[in-house]
Design an enzyme around this catalytic site. Structure first.
Site, PDB file in Angstrom:
ATOM      1  N   ARG A  39     -17.617 -36.008  14.123  1.00 44.01           N
ATOM      2  CA  ARG A  39     -17.645 -34.768  14.909  1.00 44.01           C
ATOM      3  C   ARG A  39     -19.054 -34.523  15.430  1.00 44.01           C
ATOM      4  O   ARG A  39     -19.248 -34.107  16.583  1.00 44.01           O
ATOM      5  CB  ARG A  39     -17.165 -33.591  14.060  1.00 44.01           C
ATOM      6  CG  ARG A  39     -15.650 -33.528  13.879  1.00 44.01           C
ATOM      7  CD  ARG A  39     -15.267 -32.536  12.783  1.00 44.01           C
ATOM      8  NE  ARG A  39     -13.826 -32.344  12.702  1.00 44.01           N
ATOM      9  CZ  ARG A  39     -12.972 -33.204  12.123  1.00 44.01           C
ATOM     10  NH1 ARG A  39     -13.438 -34.331  11.591  1.00 44.01           N
ATOM     11  NH2 ARG A  39     -11.676 -32.948  12.086  1.00 44.01           N
ATOM     12  N   GLY A 119      -8.525 -42.758  13.111  1.00 44.05           N
ATOM     13  CA  GLY A 119      -7.870 -41.642  13.769  1.00 44.05           C
ATOM     14  C   GLY A 119      -8.843 -40.790  14.553  1.00 44.05           C
ATOM     15  O   GLY A 119      -8.518 -40.313  15.652  1.00 44.05           O
ATOM     16  N   ARG A 147       0.307 -45.473  15.409  1.00 43.64           N
ATOM     17  CA  ARG A 147      -0.066 -44.118  15.000  1.00 43.64           C
ATOM     18  C   ARG A 147       0.097 -43.149  16.175  1.00 43.64           C
ATOM     19  O   ARG A 147      -0.194 -43.481  17.322  1.00 43.64           O
ATOM     20  CB  ARG A 147      -1.508 -44.107  14.479  1.00 43.64           C
ATOM     21  CG  ARG A 147      -1.691 -44.988  13.255  1.00 43.64           C
ATOM     22  CD  ARG A 147      -3.078 -44.885  12.682  1.00 43.64           C
ATOM     23  NE  ARG A 147      -3.322 -43.564  12.095  1.00 43.64           N
ATOM     24  CZ  ARG A 147      -4.495 -43.223  11.535  1.00 43.64           C
ATOM     25  NH1 ARG A 147      -5.493 -44.093  11.525  1.00 43.64           N
ATOM     26  NH2 ARG A 147      -4.652 -42.028  11.024  1.00 43.64           N
ATOM     27  N   SER A 194      -3.602 -32.866  12.543  1.00 48.29           N
ATOM     28  CA  SER A 194      -4.487 -31.791  12.992  1.00 48.29           C
ATOM     29  C   SER A 194      -5.544 -32.307  13.959  1.00 48.29           C
ATOM     30  O   SER A 194      -6.172 -31.520  14.680  1.00 48.29           O
ATOM     31  CB  SER A 194      -5.165 -31.134  11.794  1.00 48.29           C
ATOM     32  OG  SER A 194      -6.089 -32.037  11.187  1.00 48.29           O
ATOM     33  N   GLN A 195      -5.752 -33.628  13.989  1.00 52.06           N
ATOM     34  CA  GLN A 195      -6.754 -34.195  14.886  1.00 52.06           C
ATOM     35  C   GLN A 195      -6.417 -33.948  16.354  1.00 52.06           C
ATOM     36  O   GLN A 195      -7.303 -33.973  17.201  1.00 52.06           O
ATOM     37  CB  GLN A 195      -6.917 -35.692  14.618  1.00 52.06           C
ATOM     38  CG  GLN A 195      -7.587 -35.987  13.283  1.00 52.06           C
ATOM     39  CD  GLN A 195      -7.646 -37.472  12.965  1.00 52.06           C
ATOM     40  OE1 GLN A 195      -7.052 -38.291  13.662  1.00 52.06           O
ATOM     41  NE2 GLN A 195      -8.358 -37.819  11.906  1.00 52.06           N
ATOM     42  N   SER A 222      -3.673 -30.335   7.150  1.00 46.42           N
ATOM     43  CA  SER A 222      -5.130 -30.538   7.131  1.00 46.42           C
ATOM     44  C   SER A 222      -5.901 -29.461   7.889  1.00 46.42           C
ATOM     45  O   SER A 222      -6.845 -29.755   8.638  1.00 46.42           O
ATOM     46  CB  SER A 222      -5.481 -31.923   7.703  1.00 46.42           C
ATOM     47  OG  SER A 222      -4.798 -32.937   7.025  1.00 46.42           O
ATOM     48  N   GLU A 341      -5.358 -36.207   2.501  1.00 45.76           N
ATOM     49  CA  GLU A 341      -6.117 -37.448   2.313  1.00 45.76           C
ATOM     50  C   GLU A 341      -6.500 -37.684   0.857  1.00 45.76           C
ATOM     51  O   GLU A 341      -6.856 -38.800   0.465  1.00 45.76           O
ATOM     52  CB  GLU A 341      -7.370 -37.430   3.172  1.00 45.76           C
ATOM     53  CG  GLU A 341      -8.384 -36.372   2.792  1.00 45.76           C
ATOM     54  CD  GLU A 341      -9.466 -36.215   3.848  1.00 45.76           C
ATOM     55  OE1 GLU A 341     -10.646 -36.178   3.471  1.00 45.76           O
ATOM     56  OE2 GLU A 341      -9.128 -36.140   5.048  1.00 45.76           O
ATOM     57  N   HIS A 368      -0.244 -42.130   8.545  1.00 43.51           N
ATOM     58  CA  HIS A 368      -1.674 -42.391   8.410  1.00 43.51           C
ATOM     59  C   HIS A 368      -1.953 -43.890   8.550  1.00 43.51           C
ATOM     60  O   HIS A 368      -1.198 -44.620   9.191  1.00 43.51           O
ATOM     61  CB  HIS A 368      -2.188 -41.825   7.091  1.00 43.51           C
ATOM     62  CG  HIS A 368      -2.507 -40.364   7.170  1.00 43.51           C
ATOM     63  ND1 HIS A 368      -3.609 -39.796   6.573  1.00 43.51           N
ATOM     64  CD2 HIS A 368      -1.870 -39.344   7.793  1.00 43.51           C
ATOM     65  CE1 HIS A 368      -3.641 -38.507   6.819  1.00 43.51           C
ATOM     66  NE2 HIS A 368      -2.588 -38.197   7.551  1.00 43.51           N
ATOM     67  N   LYS A 438     -14.124 -48.986   5.607  1.00 41.74           N
ATOM     68  CA  LYS A 438     -13.729 -48.076   6.693  1.00 41.74           C
ATOM     69  C   LYS A 438     -14.479 -46.755   6.606  1.00 41.74           C
ATOM     70  O   LYS A 438     -14.922 -46.205   7.616  1.00 41.74           O
ATOM     71  CB  LYS A 438     -12.223 -47.841   6.627  1.00 41.74           C
ATOM     72  CG  LYS A 438     -11.641 -47.030   7.767  1.00 41.74           C
ATOM     73  CD  LYS A 438     -10.134 -46.943   7.634  1.00 41.74           C
ATOM     74  CE  LYS A 438      -9.487 -46.361   8.884  1.00 41.74           C
ATOM     75  NZ  LYS A 438      -9.815 -44.957   9.113  1.00 41.74           N
TER      76      LYS A 438
END
Length: 461
Positions: A39, A119, A147, A194-195, A222, A341, A368, A438
Site C-alpha cells: 500500500r 493479490g 483468482r 476486500s482488495q 477482511s 489469513e 486465495h 512470498k
C-alpha cells in the site's frame, strides 16, 4: 489442475520440519508488513513529491510490486543506512537499515506487469495502470488466472477505463491507460475479496472526480485491511469518508487531491508472527516479537486474543509482545471472517488441541492462493487428523497425528502451518517450504534460529 490436486511421482523439495526438544524460548524479529509495504508503494508512487519507505518487506510479493511500478516509470531507489545495535535484524528488513526512496513520475506504457500470485499486485495495480499513458499488460502464475478479478475490472470499466480480458474477469488482461480516469460513483461486489475496495480507494485521489465505492453483496471479508487502506490514505493527505467514522454503511468516498510524499516506517508483519506465537502455544514455551505496535489496523493483532483463548497469555510492553504457552491447548469456536489469513496456523494449532474447534466465516479462503479450506482438511487428515469442511469454514476434532508429507500448493501460509504441526509431531515433511518467500523471507532460517535460541543455554552449560 485444481487448488488441492497433487502431482504424481516424487515430492519436490521436501523440508523436514524441525521437532522441538522442549519448550521454545526465543525472541523472533519479524520482517515488515507486506500489506503496509505494498500500500505504501502505491501511495508513494501516486504522490506529488518523493517519499520514503523504511524497513520495507523484501519478499516476492513486494518486489513484484516495486518492479511493476518501475515498469510504469516510477523511480524506486534502495538504500541501506547504518544499523544501530538495537535495530531490527530480520530477513526482509535489512537489519532495520533498509529504506526505499520512491520518486513519482509520469506513468506510462507500454509495460508488462508480472503479478506472480500476489493479490495486492493483481488488484491494486490495474487502477494505477488506468492512469498511465499507454497499454499495460498483466499476467502471472497459473493460479493467478483462477483468482477473482472481476470486481476490479467491472468497476474500472464503469469509471471509464478500457480493459481487454476476453470476458474472463481474470488474468491475463491489458489495461489501456488513457493518462487519466474520470472516477465517480461505482458499485462493486467485494464479498470475495476486500482488495477490490482497497484497489479503487488507493488510486482514487488521482481520479478526476475521486470515487464513491459502494459495496453490494454478501458481508465483506477482511475489513481490517480496508481500514488499513483508509488510515494510510488519510496519513498521505487524502480526504476519506468511511463507514467506521460514522459514514454510510458499505460506502467509501475519496475526494480528488494531491498526495503527500511520506516518510513511512513499516510495521512488523503481525500475520507472519502467527507461526512463531503458535510455537510458544504448542510447546508450552515463550516467544517475544519485538516492536509489536500498540495500535494497528493489521489483522494479525487479533492473534493476541485468539491464542489467549486457546490457552496462552500475552504481555505487550515497550519491547514488543511476549506470548507464553501453558502446555495446554484449548479448542476454539471463532468467526475469522475479518482475519481469514490467520486461519491456516490457527487450524494447525486446533489440530493439536484437547477439544474440538469450529472456524467459520471464511468461505472466501477458497479463492486465495489455493483453496485453503480444502487444502487444510486434506493435509491435516493425511497426518491422521479429523477435519471436515463446512459451508463457510472448518470443524477440527483433535486426533493423534503422525508424520508424513504436507503439501503446500505453493501457498506460503500452508507451509508455515505445517511447520507448527512439525514442532510436536515427528516426521512431518513440508513440500516446497521455499514458497514462504512470498511474504516471509528465509522462514526456515528464522524457524531453526528460534529453536536454536531455546537450546543455546543448555549447550553452553
Amino acid at each position: 489442475m485444481t487448488g488441492i490436486e497433487t502431482s504424481s511421482g516424487a515430492h519436490p523439495a521436501l523440508w523436514p520440519a524441525p521437532l522441538a526438544d522442549g519448550a521454545v524460548d526465543a525472541t523472533v524479529t519479524v520482517p515488515g508488513s507486506k500489506s503496509v509495504t505494498n500500500r505504501g508503494l502505491i501511495l508513494a508512487a501516486l504522490a506529488a513529491e518523493p517519499g520514503w519507505l523504511r524497513r520495507p518487506l523484501r519478499s516476492r510479493d513486494t518486489l513484484l510490486m516495486a518492479e511493476a511500478l518501475r515498469a510504469l516509470g516510477v523511480g524506486i531507489e534502495e538504500t541501506v543506512t547504518d544499523r544501530s545495535p538495537g535495530s531490527l535484524g530480520a530477513p526482509g528488513s535489512a537489519g532495520g537499515g533498509e529504506a526505499w526512496r520512491v520518486i513519482p513520475a509520469g506513468l506510462h506504457g507500454p509495460a508488462t506487469v508480472d503479478v506472480g500470485n500476489a493479490g495486492t499486485v493483481m488488484r491494486f495495480l490495474p487502477p494505477v495502470a488506468a492512469l498511465a499513458d499507454g497499454p499495460v499488460r498483466f499476467d502471472g502464475d497459473p493460479r493467478s488466472h483462477e483468482r477473482p478479478l472481476h470486481g476490479v475490472i467491472d468497476a474500472l470499466r464503469a469509471l471509464g477505463a478500457r480493459i481487454d480480458d476476453d470476458g474472463r474477469g481474470a488474468l491475463p488482461m491489458t489495461v489501456h491507460g488513457g493518462g487519466a480516469l474520470d472516477g465517480g460513483p461505482v458499485q462493486v461486489d467485494a464479498s470475495s475479496s476486500s482488495q477490490f475496495v482497497s484497489a479503487l480507494l488507493l488510486s482514487a485521489p488521482r481520479f478526476n472526480q475521486g470515487v464513491e465505492v459502494r459495496h453490494v453483496g454478501a458481508a465483506l471479508p477482511s475489513l481490517p485491511h480496508i481500514r488499513m487502506t483508509v488510515d494510510m490514505l488519510r496519513a498521505a493527505g487524502a480526504a476519506v469518508d468511511a463507514p467506521e467514522a460514522g459514514g454510510e454503511p458499505n460506502v467509501w468516498r475519496v475526494a480528488p487531491s494531491a498526495l503527500l510524499g511520506r516518510d513511512l516506517v513499516v510495521e512488523p508483519d503481525l500475520s507472519n508472527a502467527a507461526p512463531f506465537l503458535a510455537a510458544a502455544l504448542v510447546t508450552g514455551g515463550r516467544v517475544t516479537i519485538p516492536d509489536w505496535p500498540e495500535r494497528t489496523t493489521q489483522p494479525g493483532d487479533a492473534l493476541r486474543r485468539i491464542f489467549t483463548d486457546m490457552g496462552g497469555s500475552c504481555e505487550l510492553t515497550d519491547v514488543g509482545l511476549t506470548f507464553t504457552g501453558t502446555g495446554r491447548i484449548t479448542g476454539i469456536d471463532a468467526d475469522l471472517h475479518e482475519v481469514g489469513e490467520l486461519t491456516p496456523v490457527i487450524a494447525a494449532v486446533a489440530a493439536l488441541a484437547d477439544s474440538e474447534s469450529s472456524l467459520h466465516g471464511i468461505a472466501h479462503l477458497r479463492l486465495h492462493e489455493t483453496d485453503r479450506l480444502a487444502a487444510l482438511a486434506k493435509e491435516i487428515n493425511e497426518l491422521g487428523g479429523d477435519v471436515t469442511e463446512t459451508a463457510d469454514g472448518l470443524r477440527i476434532r483433535p486426533r493423534p497425528l503422525h508424520g508424513g508429507v504436507f503439501h503446500t500448493y505453493e501457498d506460503h501460509r500452508l507451509a508455515t502451518a505445517a511447520a507448527v504441526i512439525g514442532l510436536v509431531v515427528e516426521g512431518v515433511q513440508v513440500e516446497n517450504v521455499a514458497t514462504t518467500a512470498k511474504t516471509l523471507p528465509d522462514f526456515p532460517g528464522l524457524w531453526t534460529g528460534m529453536l536454536d535460541a531455546a537450546t543455546a543455554p543448555a549447550r553452553r552449560a
